[in-house]
Design a protein around this motif. Structure first.
Motif, PDB file in Angstrom:
ATOM      1  N   ARG A  80       0.728  -1.162   0.029  1.00 34.95           N
ATOM      2  CA  ARG A  80       0.150  -0.189  -0.112  1.00 34.95           C
ATOM      3  C   ARG A  80       0.841   1.540   0.012  1.00 34.95           C
ATOM      4  N   GLY A  81       0.414   2.274  -0.549  1.00 33.91           N
ATOM      5  CA  GLY A  81       0.677   3.825  -0.735  1.00 33.91           C
ATOM      6  C   GLY A  81       0.189   4.628   0.190  1.00 33.91           C
ATOM      7  N   ARG A  82       0.409   5.539   0.304  1.00 35.34           N
ATOM      8  CA  ARG A  82      -0.046   6.814   1.273  1.00 35.34           C
ATOM      9  C   ARG A  82      -1.758   6.772   1.251  1.00 35.34           C
ATOM     10  N   ARG A  83      -2.154   6.940   1.480  1.00 37.72           N
ATOM     11  CA  ARG A  83      -3.228   7.799   1.805  1.00 37.72           C
ATOM     12  C   ARG A  83      -4.440   6.456   1.013  1.00 37.72           C
ATOM     13  N   GLY A  84      -4.416   5.262   1.593  1.00 40.53           N
ATOM     14  CA  GLY A  84      -4.880   3.825   0.714  1.00 40.53           C
ATOM     15  C   GLY A  84      -4.509   3.262  -0.410  1.00 40.53           C
ATOM     16  N   ARG A  85      -3.453   4.032  -1.113  1.00 44.86           N
ATOM     17  CA  ARG A  85      -3.520   3.530  -2.428  1.00 44.86           C
ATOM     18  C   ARG A  85      -3.002   2.475  -2.905  1.00 44.86           C
ATOM     19  N   VAL A  86      -3.039   1.858  -3.646  1.00 44.94           N
ATOM     20  CA  VAL A  86      -1.757   0.594  -4.021  1.00 44.94           C
ATOM     21  C   VAL A  86      -0.921   0.777  -4.619  1.00 44.94           C
ATOM     22  N   TRP A  87       0.583   0.209  -4.120  1.00 41.31           N
ATOM     23  CA  TRP A  87       1.976   0.145  -4.706  1.00 41.31           C
ATOM     24  C   TRP A  87       1.797  -0.545  -5.001  1.00 41.31           C
ATOM     25  N   HIS A  88       1.646  -0.594  -6.386  1.00 41.10           N
ATOM     26  CA  HIS A  88       1.868  -1.890  -7.691  1.00 41.10           C
ATOM     27  C   HIS A  88       3.436  -1.972  -7.826  1.00 41.10           C
ATOM     28  N   SER A  89       4.347  -2.549  -7.359  1.00 40.78           N
ATOM     29  CA  SER A  89       5.525  -3.431  -8.123  1.00 40.78           C
ATOM     30  C   SER A  89       5.730  -4.469  -8.499  1.00 40.78           C
ATOM     31  N   PRO A  90       6.026  -4.863 -10.284  1.00 46.68           N
ATOM     32  CA  PRO A  90       5.833  -5.969 -10.523  1.00 46.68           C
ATOM     33  C   PRO A  90       7.341  -6.902  -9.642  1.00 46.68           C
ATOM     34  N   ASP A 129       7.843  11.722  -1.933  1.00 46.34           N
ATOM     35  CA  ASP A 129       8.304  11.479  -2.731  1.00 46.34           C
ATOM     36  C   ASP A 129       9.803  11.834  -3.534  1.00 46.34           C
ATOM     37  N   VAL A 130      10.315  10.486  -3.953  1.00 50.36           N
ATOM     38  CA  VAL A 130      11.748  10.876  -4.391  1.00 50.36           C
ATOM     39  C   VAL A 130      11.549  10.835  -5.831  1.00 50.36           C
ATOM     40  N   ARG A 131      12.436  11.807  -6.569  1.00 47.96           N
ATOM     41  CA  ARG A 131      11.944  12.012  -7.942  1.00 47.96           C
ATOM     42  C   ARG A 131      13.236  11.929  -9.050  1.00 47.96           C
ATOM     43  N   ILE A 132      13.368  11.437 -10.180  1.00 50.00           N
ATOM     44  CA  ILE A 132      14.400  11.876 -11.630  1.00 50.00           C
ATOM     45  C   ILE A 132      13.480  12.073 -12.423  1.00 50.00           C
ATOM     46  N   HIS A 133      14.571  13.180 -13.080  1.00 52.59           N
ATOM     47  CA  HIS A 133      14.168  14.430 -13.863  1.00 52.59           C
ATOM     48  C   HIS A 133      12.358  14.671 -13.687  1.00 52.59           C
ATOM     49  N   LYS A 134      12.178  15.026 -12.543  1.00 46.60           N
ATOM     50  CA  LYS A 134      10.344  15.517 -12.249  1.00 46.60           C
ATOM     51  C   LYS A 134       9.836  13.644 -12.630  1.00 46.60           C
ATOM     52  N   LYS A 135       9.883  12.653 -12.852  1.00 47.64           N
ATOM     53  CA  LYS A 135       9.076  11.649 -12.903  1.00 47.64           C
ATOM     54  C   LYS A 135       9.245  10.519 -11.299  1.00 47.64           C
ATOM     55  N   LYS A 136       8.613   9.630 -10.675  1.00 50.27           N
ATOM     56  CA  LYS A 136       8.713   9.213  -9.022  1.00 50.27           C
ATOM     57  C   LYS A 136       8.758   8.009  -9.550  1.00 50.27           C
ATOM     58  N   CYS A 137       9.997   7.848  -8.840  1.00 49.48           N
ATOM     59  CA  CYS A 137      10.491   6.796  -8.317  1.00 49.48           C
ATOM     60  C   CYS A 137      10.919   6.289  -6.938  1.00 49.48           C
ATOM     61  N   ALA A 138      10.311   6.646  -5.714  1.00 45.68           N
ATOM     62  CA  ALA A 138      10.144   6.039  -5.354  1.00 45.68           C
ATOM     63  C   ALA A 138       9.121   6.594  -3.810  1.00 45.68           C
ATOM     64  N   GLY A 139       8.432   6.195  -3.542  1.00 42.89           N
ATOM     65  CA  GLY A 139       7.380   6.704  -2.629  1.00 42.89           C
ATOM     66  C   GLY A 139       8.191   6.172  -0.509  1.00 42.89           C
ATOM     67  N   VAL A 140       7.265   6.834   0.546  1.00 48.86           N
ATOM     68  CA  VAL A 140       7.980   6.500   1.805  1.00 48.86           C
ATOM     69  C   VAL A 140       6.877   6.666   2.445  1.00 48.86           C
ATOM     70  N   LEU A 141       5.990   5.786   3.120  1.00 52.95           N
ATOM     71  CA  LEU A 141       5.289   5.419   3.436  1.00 52.95           C
ATOM     72  C   LEU A 141       5.672   5.342   5.357  1.00 52.95           C
ATOM     73  N   VAL A 142       5.138   6.030   6.286  1.00 51.46           N
ATOM     74  CA  VAL A 142       5.920   6.162   7.755  1.00 51.46           C
ATOM     75  C   VAL A 142       4.269   6.061   8.371  1.00 51.46           C
ATOM     76  N   GLU A 143       4.105   4.603   9.240  1.00 47.69           N
ATOM     77  CA  GLU A 143       3.566   4.417   9.880  1.00 47.69           C
ATOM     78  C   GLU A 143       3.468   4.282  11.525  1.00 47.69           C
ATOM     79  N   GLY A 144       3.368   4.470  12.176  1.00 47.08           N
ATOM     80  CA  GLY A 144       3.743   4.914  13.343  1.00 47.08           C
ATOM     81  C   GLY A 144       3.150   3.813  14.653  1.00 47.08           C
ATOM     82  N   GLY A 198       8.770   2.034  -1.212  1.00 43.79           N
ATOM     83  CA  GLY A 198       8.768   1.218  -2.403  1.00 43.79           C
ATOM     84  C   GLY A 198       9.259   2.181  -3.168  1.00 43.79           C
ATOM     85  N   LEU A 199      11.148   1.999  -3.833  1.00 42.52           N
ATOM     86  CA  LEU A 199      11.936   2.002  -5.011  1.00 42.52           C
ATOM     87  C   LEU A 199      11.757   1.587  -5.591  1.00 42.52           C
TER      88      LEU A 199
END
Ligand code: BTN
Length: 263
Positions: free
Chosen positions: A64-74, A125-140, A155-156
């Motif tokens: 999962r990603g932030r805000r309940g989204r699915v994190w897609h990763s082959p 979010d971490v981006r390369i040439h303004k496209k998303k390459c990684a996302g961070v989800l912190v849960e406490g 997710g990278l």
């Protein structure tokens, strides 16, 4: 291209743990498939796992990603992993932890691609040439008002794979921009090393934390742009010492946004 031994290299790394850090990934578990590494690490935290304990998976069935989204990763193409921290900080400070991790991922990417192309989109979010390459989800996990455990999920995107149509124009991976061939194991080590440094600096506070915020601001591609974050519209001016985004609204009033999603 994915190296045939790439999963094996991750498994081997997990057997010995990361040797170049003091705490991040020293205890490292590799799994072929799991629901979500964030859930695995949260469960391990409940059983008493230590600061730095990490789970990395080849595949997640309910990532999962932030805000309940699915994190897609082959399967096997990317890094999906979670790092347990035991920061013992006030809950209000947790956005700063996510920002510190975003900066760590950006620093790690500098080793593989042209650093000028790597930026952070507030909040993490971490981006390369303004496209998303990684996302961070912190849960406490909160105990007595303090963050007893914070599960840092990352997710990278590492290797090129066909993207779902919806992501084709907004996502990228390291391999598309890398100077040399790379392996997920070396990227994972680079990210864990960088996380250890930025999280230590953040927890130290004072000038170490302020330096972190300055670096973040210098790498943040959100500053100077128009933003609309959950109803706050205006120009993003700066990042404050707690990691909040200062936005000058169309009415001229400055507001600090602590979390949310930029549209
Ligand atoms: C986002 O940009 O929305 C954050 C994505 C975080 C995804 C990672 S993958 C490893 C960890 N396990 C999860 O289920 N999510 C995080």
């Amino acid at each position: 291209m994915i190296e045939p031994q790439d999963s094996e290299a991750l498994a081997a790394l997990a057997r010995r743990g990361v040797t170049s850090t003091r705490w991040a990934g020293k205890s490292l578990v590799f799994v072929r498939e799991t629901g979500s590494t964030n859930d695995d690490v949260r469960e391990a935290a409940r059983r008493g796992a230590e600061h730095g304990y990490t789970v990395v998976a080849d595949a997640q069935t309910s990532g999962r990603g932030r805000r309940g989204r699915v994190w897609h990763s082959p399967v096997g193409a990317n890094l999906t992993f979670s790092l347990l921290t035991r920061p013992r900080i006030a809950v209000e400070e947790s956005p700063m932890l996510a920002l510190a991790v975003g900066l760590a991922v950006a620093r790690a990417l500098d080793r593989f691609v042209d650093a000028r192309a790597v930026s952070v989109k507030w909040p993490n979010d971490v981006r390369i040439h303004k496209k998303k390459c990684a996302g961070v989800l912190v849960e406490g996990v909160v105990r007595e008002g303090l963050l007893d455990a914070a599960v840092v999920g990352i997710g990278l995107n590492v290797f090129a794979r066909p993207w779902p149509e919806a992501l084709a124009h907004s996502a990228t991976c390291i391999e598309e921009h890398a100077r040399e061939s790379l392996s997920r194991a070396e990227v994972l080590v680079a990210v864990l090393e960088a996380c250890e440094r930025t999280i230590d600096a953040m927890l130290l506070g004072g000038s170490a934390r302020r330096a972190l915020v300055r670096e973040l601001a210098s790498r943040c591609d959100t500053l100077g742009t128009r933003v609309d974050i959950d109803g706050v519209s205006g120009v993003a001016l700066r990042i404050d010492d707690d990691g909040g985004l200062v936005v000058r609204g169309d009415d001229g009033v400055e507001r600090v946004v602590r979390s949310g999603e930029i549209r």
